[in-house]
Design a protein around this motif. Structure first.
Motif, PDB file in Angstrom:
ATOM      1  N   ALA A 253      12.664 -11.417 -27.086  1.00  0.00           N
ATOM      2  CA  ALA A 253      12.088 -11.049 -25.797  1.00  0.00           C
ATOM      3  C   ALA A 253      12.127 -12.197 -24.795  1.00  0.00           C
ATOM      4  O   ALA A 253      11.999 -11.966 -23.585  1.00  0.00           O
ATOM      5  CB  ALA A 253      10.648 -10.573 -25.976  1.00  0.00           C
ATOM      6  N   THR A 254      12.298 -13.426 -25.276  1.00  0.00           N
ATOM      7  CA  THR A 254      12.258 -14.580 -24.375  1.00  0.00           C
ATOM      8  C   THR A 254      13.486 -15.466 -24.459  1.00  0.00           C
ATOM      9  O   THR A 254      13.760 -16.227 -23.532  1.00  0.00           O
ATOM     10  CB  THR A 254      11.019 -15.446 -24.672  1.00  0.00           C
ATOM     11  OG1 THR A 254      11.085 -15.929 -26.026  1.00  0.00           O
ATOM     12  CG2 THR A 254       9.731 -14.653 -24.488  1.00  0.00           C
ATOM     13  N   ASP A 255      14.233 -15.400 -25.553  1.00  0.00           N
ATOM     14  CA  ASP A 255      15.327 -16.339 -25.786  1.00  0.00           C
ATOM     15  C   ASP A 255      16.695 -15.716 -25.557  1.00  0.00           C
ATOM     16  O   ASP A 255      16.932 -14.550 -25.900  1.00  0.00           O
ATOM     17  CB  ASP A 255      15.264 -16.877 -27.222  1.00  0.00           C
ATOM     18  CG  ASP A 255      14.029 -17.719 -27.472  1.00  0.00           C
ATOM     19  OD1 ASP A 255      13.479 -18.249 -26.497  1.00  0.00           O
ATOM     20  OD2 ASP A 255      13.623 -17.830 -28.648  1.00  0.00           O
ATOM     21  N   ARG A 256      17.604 -16.523 -25.030  1.00  0.00           N
ATOM     22  CA  ARG A 256      18.992 -16.098 -24.874  1.00  0.00           C
ATOM     23  C   ARG A 256      19.732 -16.204 -26.204  1.00  0.00           C
ATOM     24  O   ARG A 256      20.671 -15.466 -26.467  1.00  0.00           O
ATOM     25  CB  ARG A 256      19.683 -16.970 -23.833  1.00  0.00           C
ATOM     26  CG  ARG A 256      19.111 -16.829 -22.423  1.00  0.00           C
ATOM     27  CD  ARG A 256      19.471 -18.016 -21.558  1.00  0.00           C
ATOM     28  NE  ARG A 256      18.839 -19.233 -22.050  1.00  0.00           N
ATOM     29  CZ  ARG A 256      18.995 -20.425 -21.495  1.00  0.00           C
ATOM     30  NH1 ARG A 256      19.780 -20.557 -20.442  1.00  0.00           N
ATOM     31  NH2 ARG A 256      18.377 -21.479 -21.990  1.00  0.00           N
TER      32      ARG A 256
ATOM     33  N   TRP B 157      17.712  -7.166 -33.036  1.00  0.00           N
ATOM     34  CA  TRP B 157      16.474  -7.848 -32.659  1.00  0.00           C
ATOM     35  C   TRP B 157      16.083  -7.478 -31.236  1.00  0.00           C
ATOM     36  O   TRP B 157      14.918  -7.222 -30.948  1.00  0.00           O
ATOM     37  CB  TRP B 157      16.659  -9.364 -32.751  1.00  0.00           C
ATOM     38  CG  TRP B 157      16.668  -9.933 -34.138  1.00  0.00           C
ATOM     39  CD1 TRP B 157      17.309  -9.444 -35.233  1.00  0.00           C
ATOM     40  CD2 TRP B 157      16.019 -11.129 -34.564  1.00  0.00           C
ATOM     41  NE1 TRP B 157      17.114 -10.259 -36.318  1.00  0.00           N
ATOM     42  CE2 TRP B 157      16.332 -11.297 -35.936  1.00  0.00           C
ATOM     43  CE3 TRP B 157      15.237 -12.074 -33.911  1.00  0.00           C
ATOM     44  CZ2 TRP B 157      15.865 -12.377 -36.675  1.00  0.00           C
ATOM     45  CZ3 TRP B 157      14.767 -13.160 -34.642  1.00  0.00           C
ATOM     46  CH2 TRP B 157      15.086 -13.307 -36.023  1.00  0.00           C
ATOM     47  N   ARG B 158      17.060  -7.446 -30.346  1.00  0.00           N
ATOM     48  CA  ARG B 158      16.759  -7.100 -28.953  1.00  0.00           C
ATOM     49  C   ARG B 158      16.290  -5.647 -28.843  1.00  0.00           C
ATOM     50  O   ARG B 158      15.412  -5.333 -28.039  1.00  0.00           O
ATOM     51  CB  ARG B 158      17.986  -7.329 -28.078  1.00  0.00           C
ATOM     52  CG  ARG B 158      18.392  -8.790 -27.995  1.00  0.00           C
ATOM     53  CD  ARG B 158      19.152  -9.096 -26.729  1.00  0.00           C
ATOM     54  NE  ARG B 158      19.532 -10.507 -26.671  1.00  0.00           N
ATOM     55  CZ  ARG B 158      18.739 -11.483 -26.279  1.00  0.00           C
ATOM     56  NH1 ARG B 158      17.490 -11.220 -25.923  1.00  0.00           N
ATOM     57  NH2 ARG B 158      19.170 -12.736 -26.240  1.00  0.00           N
ATOM     58  N   ASP B 159      16.887  -4.774 -29.644  1.00  0.00           N
ATOM     59  CA  ASP B 159      16.477  -3.363 -29.618  1.00  0.00           C
ATOM     60  C   ASP B 159      14.992  -3.213 -29.931  1.00  0.00           C
ATOM     61  O   ASP B 159      14.317  -2.331 -29.384  1.00  0.00           O
ATOM     62  CB  ASP B 159      17.306  -2.553 -30.626  1.00  0.00           C
ATOM     63  CG  ASP B 159      18.763  -2.424 -30.224  1.00  0.00           C
ATOM     64  OD1 ASP B 159      19.070  -2.657 -29.033  1.00  0.00           O
ATOM     65  OD2 ASP B 159      19.584  -2.095 -31.097  1.00  0.00           O
ATOM     66  N   HIS B 160      14.506  -4.047 -30.836  1.00  0.00           N
ATOM     67  CA  HIS B 160      13.101  -3.967 -31.271  1.00  0.00           C
ATOM     68  C   HIS B 160      12.234  -5.059 -30.652  1.00  0.00           C
ATOM     69  O   HIS B 160      11.066  -5.174 -31.004  1.00  0.00           O
ATOM     70  CB  HIS B 160      13.024  -4.062 -32.798  1.00  0.00           C
ATOM     71  CG  HIS B 160      13.717  -2.942 -33.514  1.00  0.00           C
ATOM     72  ND1 HIS B 160      13.176  -1.687 -33.619  1.00  0.00           N
ATOM     73  CD2 HIS B 160      14.939  -2.901 -34.135  1.00  0.00           C
ATOM     74  CE1 HIS B 160      14.013  -0.910 -34.299  1.00  0.00           C
ATOM     75  NE2 HIS B 160      15.085  -1.620 -34.620  1.00  0.00           N
TER      76      HIS B 160
ATOM     77  N   PRO C 299      12.383 -11.042 -39.347  1.00  0.00           N
ATOM     78  CA  PRO C 299      12.283 -10.521 -37.978  1.00  0.00           C
ATOM     79  C   PRO C 299      11.221  -9.430 -37.883  1.00  0.00           C
ATOM     80  O   PRO C 299      11.202  -8.491 -38.681  1.00  0.00           O
ATOM     81  CB  PRO C 299      13.687  -9.956 -37.710  1.00  0.00           C
ATOM     82  CG  PRO C 299      14.230  -9.628 -39.055  1.00  0.00           C
ATOM     83  CD  PRO C 299      13.619 -10.598 -40.024  1.00  0.00           C
ATOM     84  N   ILE C 300      10.331  -9.563 -36.911  1.00  0.00           N
ATOM     85  CA  ILE C 300       9.239  -8.615 -36.713  1.00  0.00           C
ATOM     86  C   ILE C 300       9.378  -8.019 -35.309  1.00  0.00           C
ATOM     87  O   ILE C 300       9.346  -8.751 -34.311  1.00  0.00           O
ATOM     88  CB  ILE C 300       7.862  -9.294 -36.856  1.00  0.00           C
ATOM     89  CG1 ILE C 300       7.746  -9.997 -38.219  1.00  0.00           C
ATOM     90  CG2 ILE C 300       6.747  -8.281 -36.655  1.00  0.00           C
ATOM     91  CD1 ILE C 300       7.772  -9.067 -39.400  1.00  0.00           C
ATOM     92  N   GLY C 301       9.521  -6.707 -35.226  1.00  0.00           N
ATOM     93  CA  GLY C 301       9.650  -6.058 -33.937  1.00  0.00           C
ATOM     94  C   GLY C 301       8.293  -5.777 -33.312  1.00  0.00           C
ATOM     95  O   GLY C 301       7.315  -5.488 -34.015  1.00  0.00           O
TER      96      GLY C 301
END
Length: 202
Positions: free
Chosen positions: A93-96, A129-132, A167-169
């Motif tokens: 949510a914050t990192d490129r 990861w971005r999806d969640h 990884p935690i969504g």
């Protein structure tokens, strides 16, 4: 892309440079990195910012980061743990990409190691990861250094950590955990502060 040439530790165990290993933990194909040399001299206090590099991200990733002001810089174990925690904590949510995590770790790295990390390609955050809107939950467990690793001396120390990344969504999704062993080399400066000069993994 050329895969990095692993180095042999005294025990013969093969490892890959830390940036590539983080990419593997994030399930992203990574570019190989050049051989990372150990820092031969004492570390010097890093500048406030490393020239010609992007600024460290200002957003705090979810998952928890140590406070650099609370880390005992005269404790090699504490410094190595903080550095590994930060380097493996990525938030979609914050990192490129994982490079943002390495930039957040600058307060713990020697200038030379920080510059090498900046110069290498870093894996992007996986699309799942971005999806969640997932973030990395990092768990560290100390390990006894492998056979043949020299004991601490006045300028150099070695630490070893078992790293588990899950990884935690933010939507409740949980991805599979991945594991690595992080081998950390630290050097001590004239003010008795420890700095991470290398991280490699198996």
């Amino acid at each position: 892309m050329t895969r990095a040439i692993p180095r042999e530790r005294p025990s013969g165990r093969r490892r890959r440079p830390g940036v590539l290993a983080v990419a593997a933990l994030l399930l992203v194909p990574g570019c190989g990195l050049p051989h990372q040399e150990r820092t031969g001299g004492a570390a010097t206090s890093p500048p406030a910012a490393i020239p010609s590099t992007p600024p460290a991200p200002t957003a705090t990733p979810r998952g928890g980061l140590p406070d650099p002001k609370a880390v005992d810089r005269q404790d090699a174990t504490a410094v190595s743990r903080a550095a590994v925690q930060v380097m493996w904590t990525v938030d979609a949510a914050t990192d490129r990409g994982q490079g943002d995590a390495y930039r957040r770790a600058r307060p713990y790295l020697t200038p030379a190691y920080a510059a090498r990390s900046e110069a290498q390609p870093a894996g992007a955050v996986p699309s799942v990861w971005r999806d969640h809107r997932a973030y990395a939950r990092v768990r560290l467990a100390p390990q006894t250094p492998e056979d043949g690793v020299p004991p601490d001396n006045a300028r150099t120390a070695h630490r070893q950590w078992d790293v588990t990344v899950t990884p935690i969504g933010r939507d409740g999704w949980k991805g599979p955990s991945t594991h690595a062993i992080a081998f950390v080399t630290l050097t001590r400066d004239a003010e008795n502060a420890w700095w991470v000069s290398e991280v490699t993994t198996a």
